[in-house]
Design a protein around this motif. Structure first.
Motif, PDB file in Angstrom:
ATOM      1  N   LYS A  46     -40.265 -11.714  28.792  1.00  0.00           N
ATOM      2  CA  LYS A  46     -39.012 -10.961  28.189  1.00  0.00           C
ATOM      3  C   LYS A  46     -38.575  -9.483  28.876  1.00  0.00           C
ATOM      4  O   LYS A  46     -36.867 -10.153  28.598  1.00  0.00           O
ATOM      5  N   VAL A  49     -36.132 -11.762  31.148  1.00  0.00           N
ATOM      6  CA  VAL A  49     -34.986 -12.656  30.849  1.00  0.00           C
ATOM      7  C   VAL A  49     -34.212 -11.397  30.398  1.00  0.00           C
ATOM      8  O   VAL A  49     -32.662 -11.576  30.898  1.00  0.00           O
ATOM      9  N   LYS A  50     -33.816 -10.389  29.426  1.00  0.00           N
ATOM     10  CA  LYS A  50     -33.452  -9.173  28.895  1.00  0.00           C
ATOM     11  C   LYS A  50     -32.825  -8.897  30.135  1.00  0.00           C
ATOM     12  O   LYS A  50     -31.799  -8.333  30.496  1.00  0.00           O
ATOM     13  N   SER A  51     -33.076  -8.572  31.322  1.00  0.00           N
ATOM     14  CA  SER A  51     -33.061  -8.060  32.421  1.00  0.00           C
ATOM     15  C   SER A  51     -32.013  -8.585  32.911  1.00  0.00           C
ATOM     16  O   SER A  51     -30.737  -8.200  33.637  1.00  0.00           O
ATOM     17  N   ASN A  52     -32.452 -10.419  33.662  1.00  0.00           N
ATOM     18  CA  ASN A  52     -31.447 -10.688  33.846  1.00  0.00           C
ATOM     19  C   ASN A  52     -29.983 -10.741  33.454  1.00  0.00           C
ATOM     20  O   ASN A  52     -28.974 -10.853  33.956  1.00  0.00           O
ATOM     21  N   GLU A  53     -30.271 -10.554  31.812  1.00  0.00           N
ATOM     22  CA  GLU A  53     -28.878 -10.506  30.903  1.00  0.00           C
ATOM     23  C   GLU A  53     -28.196 -10.022  30.925  1.00  0.00           C
ATOM     24  O   GLU A  53     -27.226  -9.750  31.174  1.00  0.00           O
ATOM     25  N   MET A  54     -28.492  -8.415  31.173  1.00  0.00           N
ATOM     26  CA  MET A  54     -28.148  -7.101  31.073  1.00  0.00           C
ATOM     27  C   MET A  54     -27.513  -7.003  32.729  1.00  0.00           C
ATOM     28  O   MET A  54     -26.283  -7.099  32.852  1.00  0.00           O
ATOM     29  N   SER A  55     -27.944  -8.221  33.248  1.00  0.00           N
ATOM     30  CA  SER A  55     -27.678  -7.381  35.082  1.00  0.00           C
ATOM     31  C   SER A  55     -26.268  -8.382  35.150  1.00  0.00           C
ATOM     32  O   SER A  55     -24.907  -8.208  35.065  1.00  0.00           O
ATOM     33  N   GLN A  56     -26.159 -10.093  34.059  1.00  0.00           N
ATOM     34  CA  GLN A  56     -24.727 -10.834  34.012  1.00  0.00           C
ATOM     35  C   GLN A  56     -23.808  -9.794  33.761  1.00  0.00           C
ATOM     36  O   GLN A  56     -22.897 -10.103  34.006  1.00  0.00           O
ATOM     37  N   THR A  57     -24.185  -9.359  32.397  1.00  0.00           N
ATOM     38  CA  THR A  57     -23.111  -8.988  31.895  1.00  0.00           C
ATOM     39  C   THR A  57     -22.694  -7.344  32.224  1.00  0.00           C
ATOM     40  O   THR A  57     -21.619  -7.328  32.560  1.00  0.00           O
TER      41      THR A  57
END
Length: 133
Positions: A46, A49-57
């Motif tokens: 998790k 996933v959150k790290s990747n989402e934050m990176s994309q954002t």
């Protein structure tokens, strides 16, 4: 981290107060450790996933900021160019107005000088004719 500590403390207390045999207790501990490993792995997944989402954002926000800054700079350049052209046009207009005003003033002064010269000549002619009488 506190979840893992709590699990270990709970397991240790379970060993101390368990009415089971050593083999059963070890089996329970193994199951609990496996459960804890799975849970920790789930949390790690998790977090990834959150790290990747934050990176994309963050990447999207950075790109948007770059585009906004680029557009703002372009708009400012265009406004500056437009203002510069307006100033040049105004300077040309003023130059023409000054030239026209100077020419008009020259003509007015020339006429005044001619009129004054003519009056002086007339006065001289009148003075000469009075001297002759």
């Amino acid at each position: 981290m506190s979840f893992i500590k709590g699990t270990l403390i709970g397991a240790a207390l379970g060993l101390l107060f368990a009415p089971k045999s050593g083999k059963e207790t070890r089996e329970d501990l193994r199951r609990r450790m496996d459960d804890s490993k799975r849970t920790a792995g789930d949390y790690a997944d998790k977090a990834k996933v959150k790290s990747n989402e934050m990176s994309q954002t963050a990447e999207t926000a950075t790109e948007n900021i770059k585009l906004t800054i680029s557009k703002t700079a372009k708009d400012l350049r265009e406004q500056l160019h437009h203002a510069s052209e307006e100033i040049k046009d105004e300077a040309r207009t003023l130059k023409e107005e000054v030239k026209d005003t100077t020419e008009d003033a020259y003509e007015d002064v020339s006429i005044e000088v001619e009129d004054a010269s003519e009056k002086i000549r007339k006065n001289d002619d009148t003075a000469d004719s009075n001297d002759k009488v």
